[in-house]
Design a protein around this motif. Structure first.
Motif, PDB file in Angstrom:
ATOM      1  N   ALA A   1      -2.498   9.927   8.275  1.00 32.16           N
ATOM      2  CA  ALA A   1      -3.653   9.543   9.093  1.00 32.16           C
ATOM      3  C   ALA A   1      -4.018   8.064   8.891  1.00 32.16           C
ATOM      4  O   ALA A   1      -4.495   7.399   9.797  1.00 32.16           O
ATOM      5  CB  ALA A   1      -4.850  10.426   8.750  1.00 32.16           C
ATOM      6  N   ILE A   2      -3.780   7.571   7.682  1.00 33.59           N
ATOM      7  CA  ILE A   2      -4.189   6.207   7.360  1.00 33.59           C
ATOM      8  C   ILE A   2      -3.172   5.158   7.824  1.00 33.59           C
ATOM      9  O   ILE A   2      -3.471   3.958   7.881  1.00 33.59           O
ATOM     10  CB  ILE A   2      -4.423   6.084   5.830  1.00 33.59           C
ATOM     11  N   ALA A   3      -1.974   5.597   8.177  1.00 36.96           N
ATOM     12  CA  ALA A   3      -0.888   4.634   8.445  1.00 36.96           C
ATOM     13  C   ALA A   3      -1.221   3.631   9.558  1.00 36.96           C
ATOM     14  O   ALA A   3      -1.036   2.412   9.360  1.00 36.96           O
ATOM     15  CB  ALA A   3       0.414   5.369   8.748  1.00 36.96           C
ATOM     16  N   PRO A   4      -1.709   4.069  10.727  1.00 31.78           N
ATOM     17  CA  PRO A   4      -1.981   3.076  11.769  1.00 31.78           C
ATOM     18  C   PRO A   4      -2.980   2.009  11.316  1.00 31.78           C
ATOM     19  O   PRO A   4      -2.803   0.818  11.597  1.00 31.78           O
ATOM     20  CB  PRO A   4      -2.549   3.916  12.924  1.00 31.78           C
TER      21      PRO A   4
ATOM     22  N   GLU B   1      -8.215   7.169  -0.356  1.00 30.03           N
ATOM     23  CA  GLU B   1      -7.256   6.410   0.444  1.00 30.03           C
ATOM     24  C   GLU B   1      -7.936   5.584   1.543  1.00 30.03           C
ATOM     25  O   GLU B   1      -7.526   4.464   1.850  1.00 30.03           O
ATOM     26  CB  GLU B   1      -6.285   7.413   1.077  1.00 30.03           C
ATOM     27  N   ARG B   2      -8.989   6.161   2.128  1.00 29.85           N
ATOM     28  CA  ARG B   2      -9.637   5.460   3.240  1.00 29.85           C
ATOM     29  C   ARG B   2     -10.269   4.152   2.792  1.00 29.85           C
ATOM     30  O   ARG B   2     -10.448   3.228   3.577  1.00 29.85           O
ATOM     31  CB  ARG B   2     -10.692   6.368   3.893  1.00 29.85           C
TER      32      ARG B   2
ATOM     33  N   HIS C   1       3.942   1.819   2.372  1.00 27.88           N
ATOM     34  CA  HIS C   1       4.791   2.990   2.145  1.00 27.88           C
ATOM     35  C   HIS C   1       3.975   4.206   2.547  1.00 27.88           C
ATOM     36  O   HIS C   1       2.955   4.498   1.924  1.00 27.88           O
ATOM     37  CB  HIS C   1       5.252   3.080   0.686  1.00 27.88           C
ATOM     38  N   GLY C   2       4.423   4.870   3.603  1.00 25.87           N
ATOM     39  CA  GLY C   2       3.672   6.004   4.104  1.00 25.87           C
ATOM     40  C   GLY C   2       4.587   7.008   4.758  1.00 25.87           C
ATOM     41  O   GLY C   2       5.808   6.827   4.804  1.00 25.87           O
ATOM     42  N   GLU C   3       3.966   8.080   5.227  1.00 25.93           N
ATOM     43  CA  GLU C   3       4.682   9.073   6.027  1.00 25.93           C
ATOM     44  C   GLU C   3       4.296   8.825   7.475  1.00 25.93           C
ATOM     45  O   GLU C   3       3.182   8.383   7.759  1.00 25.93           O
ATOM     46  CB  GLU C   3       4.277  10.483   5.585  1.00 25.93           C
TER      47      GLU C   3
ATOM     48  N   PHE D   1       0.844  -1.188   0.000  1.00 24.82           N
ATOM     49  CA  PHE D   1       0.000   0.000   0.000  1.00 24.82           C
ATOM     50  C   PHE D   1       0.884   1.244   0.000  1.00 24.82           C
ATOM     51  O   PHE D   1       1.714   1.411   0.893  1.00 24.82           O
ATOM     52  CB  PHE D   1      -0.899   0.014   1.247  1.00 24.82           C
ATOM     53  N   VAL D   2       0.690   2.089  -0.992  1.00 27.95           N
ATOM     54  CA  VAL D   2       1.427   3.352  -1.041  1.00 27.95           C
ATOM     55  C   VAL D   2       0.423   4.467  -0.766  1.00 27.95           C
ATOM     56  O   VAL D   2      -0.539   4.647  -1.529  1.00 27.95           O
ATOM     57  CB  VAL D   2       2.099   3.563  -2.413  1.00 27.95           C
ATOM     58  N   THR D   3       0.650   5.213   0.308  1.00 25.00           N
ATOM     59  CA  THR D   3      -0.310   6.263   0.644  1.00 25.00           C
ATOM     60  C   THR D   3      -0.105   7.462  -0.300  1.00 25.00           C
ATOM     61  O   THR D   3       0.936   7.604  -0.950  1.00 25.00           O
ATOM     62  CB  THR D   3      -0.151   6.739   2.100  1.00 25.00           C
TER      63      THR D   3
END
Lengths: 495, 495
Positions: B402-405, B377-378, B396-398, B247-249
Motif C-alpha cells: 500500500a505504501i509503495a506508490p 510504515e506510514r 524495496h517493496g512488494e 526504504f525497505v517496506t
C-alpha cells in the motif's frame, strides 16, 4: 488612454506581508503534487479555461491596461490575444506530450555497462515565482508567458505584480483564480503578491523552486544574486537587457536601402521603443543616405512611456548617449505632456563604437536608437568583441553577400535568435522560437521565455529504474496509455 | 596497489600559472568555432579516436590509477572501460542527431501571432572547465563524463586535475591530445591545469562558458558561488552530495529480508563506500533481524581510502555519527595500515532521525552507513520533510504494497533517480539515465552528468528567422543533408 479608469495612485498600493506570502507559498506547495498528478489533458483544460475567461473579460481588462501602461487600445487587445493564444498553444503541447522527453531503455545484458530497465521523464519543479514585466501588462505579466509555461509544466505560480499595472494584475488574478476554481484546479495553484520587499522574500522563500523574471539588468541581477545565494540555490530565469544589433551590408543597402531604413524606423519606434527586442544599434555603410531616415524619425509623434520610472531612466540614457562626444544627434526627441517622448536618432562610427562600447552599447529603453557607420564591411566582425549576449542579432544582406555567412555566425555566437532581412520586434509564439541568449540578455542561456520550449524551464528529469509497470507513471508504461512520444533505446521518438 | 609506480609526492605538484591558464583558454576559445563547425560525424570520429587511444594505453594507465587512487586493478580496468564506452556512445549519439533538438516552424499566415519561417537548433556554449573527481580517476576525471559530453556538444575542454591523481591526469591528457591531433582536431580543444588557485581562476576566466564539477558540497558550493558572482554568470554543473536513502517496506523485509540486507551491505561498501550513490541511510522495520547484517559488516576487510584528505574527512564524519547520542554503533570500523578502513554500521530510529536530521543525514563519504528503524510504515513519508535533494532514492517493496506508490512519489520529489528493488551504486551509462537531482545533490536540477542527455548541458538554443536555405546550418535545411530528427510545426520528430 481612457479617462474613466483613473491611474493608480500610491494609495492603491498595499504591500503583501511576509505572513501573507507564507500562506500563499504553503498553499502553492500543497497544491504542487496535486497539480503535477493531473493528467496532461486535465492541465490543458485548466489552461484553456483561463484563456476563455480572459478573452471573455477583454472589455473590462483592456481599458485598465490602457490606463496603467499608456498603450493604445489596439496594442492592448492584440497583446491580450497573444496571451490567450499562448495559453491555448501550451494546452495543445501538453496533449502532444513531447515536452515530457520520455525515454525508455530496456534492460540489456550486452550493454557496455550493467543496464537494468531505466525510464526517464520530466517532472515539475514545484512552486514558481513570476515577476511581471512593465512593458507587457498581459503577455509577460500575471497570466503571461512565464505563468503559462510554469502552469503547463505543472508548477503552481505566485506572481509578483509589477507596480506599473497593479490594478490589472489584481483583476487578472481574480479572473485566473475564478477560472481555475471553476475548472476544478487544486486550491492554491495561483496567487499574487505586491511590493518590492515581498518580491525579494519570495525569491528567498524556502518553498520557491524557480523564478521567472523579465526586466532591467540591475533589477534582474539583484534578484538573480538572491536566488543563487540561497542555502539551496534555485534556477532563476531572468530576461534582462539587449541592444539587438542590426547589420546592413553594403549590397543590401544598395539594393533596397530605403525599405530597410523605413522598416528599421518602424521597428525601433514600435511601442515607443519599449520592447526588449528593439533594434538599438544599426550598422550601415558610411555613404548610406540617411536623409529619409532622419525625416522619418523627425516626423514621428510623441508617445507616452510606461511610467515615471521608465521615463526617468530613458531621459538619463538619452542624455548620456546624446551628450557623448563620439555621437552626433540626428533627431533630438522631445518630451511632451504626460511623459510622452518623440523618438531620437543618433549616429556614430564603427571606430568610436569599438572605443566607447561600454557606454554606447548600454541599452536605452525607450524611443532612441543609434546608427553606426562603417567604411570596411569586413570590420563589422570586430563588433563581436564588444557586443555582450543579445536576444537577437539581425542581418540585412543579399544571399550571395560574401560577408553574410560570417555575420550570421556572429549572430549565432552572440544571440538566441538570428533574423535575416526582417526585424527583431514581434516575437512569434511558436515551437521553434528562442527568446533568450547569453548574459546579460538572460541569466539562463540554455532556455527561452517565449515559445513552447519555455515549458522546459520548469521541469527536471527523473529516471525510474526497474520499477514495475503498475507503479510506473503512465507516460512510461509499455502500453503508453497517454500516447506520449518516447525515445526507446536512443532512437528518434515514436508514439 | 602496484609497487613499481610510486605514489606522487608533493614535489610532483606544479601549479599552472595564471599566464599559462590564459594561453590555454585563448587557444580553447580560438578552437571553439572550429570544433563547433565540424560535422557531427567528424566530432564522432574524434571521440572514437580518443577512446581507442585510451584503450590502447590501458596497461600503462591502469597501474598509475591503482597507485594513485588505491583501487584494485579490476576496478580500474572496469572504470577505464566505462570511460571509453561512454566516449563511443556519445559518438553514436552525435551521428543520430536528436541531441540538436532541431525544430522547423514554416511561415504560417493563419497562426495566432505573426509567424515567419523560424528554425531552431542547439549550438555549443564554448570553452568548458571540468573539475576531475577524486573517486573516479577515469570515468569522472580527465577524459570522463563531463569531458566526453562537452566535447560531444562541440565545446573545447580545460580539465582541472584532481590532486589525488595528478600523474594519471597528465598522462591521460597527453594521450587525449595526441589522439585528437592525429585525428585532425582543431588545436587547443583540450588542456589540463593543476592547482587550487588556478581552478578558481578558471571558473572566473572571461572565456570560460560553463563548468562541470563533481566533488564535495563545500568545495562545489565555493566554486558555484564564484561562477554566479562573475560579471557574466555562467552555468555551473556541480554534482555535490547525497545520502541516497533506501526504504525497505515491512512486506519486503518479511518476504526477502536476508537478500535485501546482504545486497545493501554490498552496495554500501562497494569501492570502500566512496561512491556518490552509496546508500548512506536505510529505513527498515524496527523488528527486522539485523544479526546477519552485523555479521556481514563485521566480516568485511579494510580497504584503503582514496587519499589522506578523504580519510581525514571520513574519520571526522564517522566520529560525529558514532558519538551522537541518538545513534548506536552496531559495527565499529577500524583504521588499518595505509589509511585503510573496515566498514562501520550504525543504527538509530525514525524519531531520532527526524529530530537530529541535520547531523545524522550529513553525507559521510567512505565505508559507513546508518540503519534507521521505524515502527509505523506510514510515517516513513515524514522523511520527505528532512531529506534534502538526492541523487537517488531506493524503494524495496512488494508490488501490492500500500505504501509503495507514496514512497516512489517521495523519491521522484527528492531525487533524480528512483530505484525499485535494486541498488543505487552502478549508474548505467545510457540514454534514459539521470544522475542528478535537486540541491545539494547538484547545483543544476534540470540536468544529468551521466547518460547521453548530459550533452545538453553544454548546448544552447539558437533560432534562425527567415534565413535562406543556402545560409542555414545544414541541420535546418529543407533537404536535411545530415538526416537529423526534427520537429516540424510541433509534431513528433521525423528524419
Amino acid at each position: 488612454m481612457t479617462t474613466d479608469t483613473p491611474e493608480p495612485t500610491i494609495e492603491d498600493r498595499r504591500d503583501t506581508t511576509p505572513e501573507e506570502l507564507d500562506v500563499l507559498m504553503e498553499r502553492a506547495a500543497a497544491a504542487a503534487p496535486l497539480l503535477a498528478a493531473l493528467a496532461p489533458a486535465e492541465r490543458a483544460r485548466l489552461l484553456r479555461a483561463v484563456a476563455e475567461a480572459l478573452d471573455a473579460a477583454a472589455d473590462e481588462l483592456v481599458p485598465i491596461a490602457q490606463a496603467e501602461a499608456h498603450y493604445p487600445e489596439a496594442r492592448c487587445r492584440g497583446e491580450l490575444g497573444r496571451t490567450t493564444f499562448q495559453l491555448r498553444l501550451f494546452a495543445d503541447v501538453l496533449e502532444e506530450g513531447s515536452h515530457l522527453e520520455a525515454m525508455i531503455d530496456p534492460a540489456d545484458p550486452d550493454w557496455g555497462t550493467p543496464r537494468p530497465d531505466v525510464r526517464r521523464l520530466l517532472v515539475p519543479l514545484g512552486p514558481v515565482v513570476v515577476f511581471g514585466a512593465s512593458n507587457f501588462p498581459f503577455a509577460f505579466a500575471t497570466a503571461g508567458g512565464d505563468t503559462a509555461s510554469a502552469l503547463a509544466a505543472g508548477c503552481p505560480v505566485i506572481v509578483k505584480a509589477h507596480p506599473g499595472h497593479l490594478r490589472l494584475a489584481r483583476r487578472t488574478t481574480e479572473i485566473v483564480i475564478d477560472a481555475l476554481d471553476a475548472a476544478g484546479a487544486p486550491e492554491g495553484v495561483f496567487g499574487l503578491v505586491e511590493g518590492v520587499e515581498v518580491g525579494r522574500l519570495a525569491v528567498l522563500h524556502p518553498l520557491t523552486r524557480a523564478v521567472g523574471f523579465t526586466g532591467s539588468i540591475p533589477g534582474g541581477r539583484a534578484l538573480f544574486d538572491l536566488a543563487v545565494s540561497r542555502p539551496d540555490p534555485i534556477p532563476f530565469y531572468g530576461e534582462l537587457g539587449s541592444v539587438n544589433p542590426v547589420f546592413v551590408t553594403r549590397a543590401a543597402m544598395e539594393a533596397r536601402g530605403g525599405d530597410i531604413l523605413s522598416g528599421y524606423a518602424d521597428s525601433a519606434t514600435l511601442g515607443a521603443g519599449q520592447f526588449c527586442t528593439k533594434p538599438g544599434v544599426v550598422f550601415v555603410p558610411e555613404d548610406a543616405a540617411l536623409d529619409a531616415l532622419v525625416t522619418d524619425f523627425a516626423g514621428r509623434t510623441a508617445a507616452p512611456l510606461l511610467n515615471e520610472r521608465v521615463a526617468d531612466g530613458f531621459a538619463r540614457g538619452l542624455d548620456t548617449l546624446a551628450g557623448h562626444p563620439a555621437t552626433k544627434v540626428l533627431v533630438q526627441g522631445a518630451e511632451g505632456e504626460d511623459g510622452a517622448w518623440s523618438p531620437s536618432l543618433l549616429r556614430t562610427d564603427l571606430d568610436s563604437l569599438l572605443e566607447h562600447s561600454e557606454t554606447l552599447l548600454e541599452e536605452c529603453f525607450g524611443p532612441c536608437t543609434l546608427v553606426v557607420t562603417y567604411a570596411d564591411e569586413r570590420r563589422l566582425l570586430e563588433a563581436a568583441g564588444v557586443l555582450h549576449g543579445q536576444l537577437t542579432v539581425t542581418v540585412h544582406g543579399e544571399e550571395d553577400d560574401a560577408i553574410a555567412p560570417a555575420l550570421l555566425a556572429l549572430g549565432a555566437s552572440l544571440a538566441g535568435r538570428v533574423v535575416w532581412n526582417g526585424w527583431p520586434t514581434g516575437v512569434a509564439v511558436t515551437h521553434a522560437m528562442t527568446h533568450g541568449g547569453p548574459y546579460p540578455a538572460t541569466t539562463a542561456p540554455l532556455h527561452t521565455s517565449v515559445g513552447t520550449t519555455a515549458i522546459q524551464r520548469f521541469l527536471r528529469p527523473v529516471t525510474y529504474q526497474s520499477v514495475p509497470q503498475s507503479l510506473l507513471p503512465e507516460a512510461l508504461r509499455d502500453d503508453n496509455p497517454l500516447g506520449v512520444p518516447r525515445r526507446v533505446d536512443g532512437a528518434a521518438p515514436t508514439v
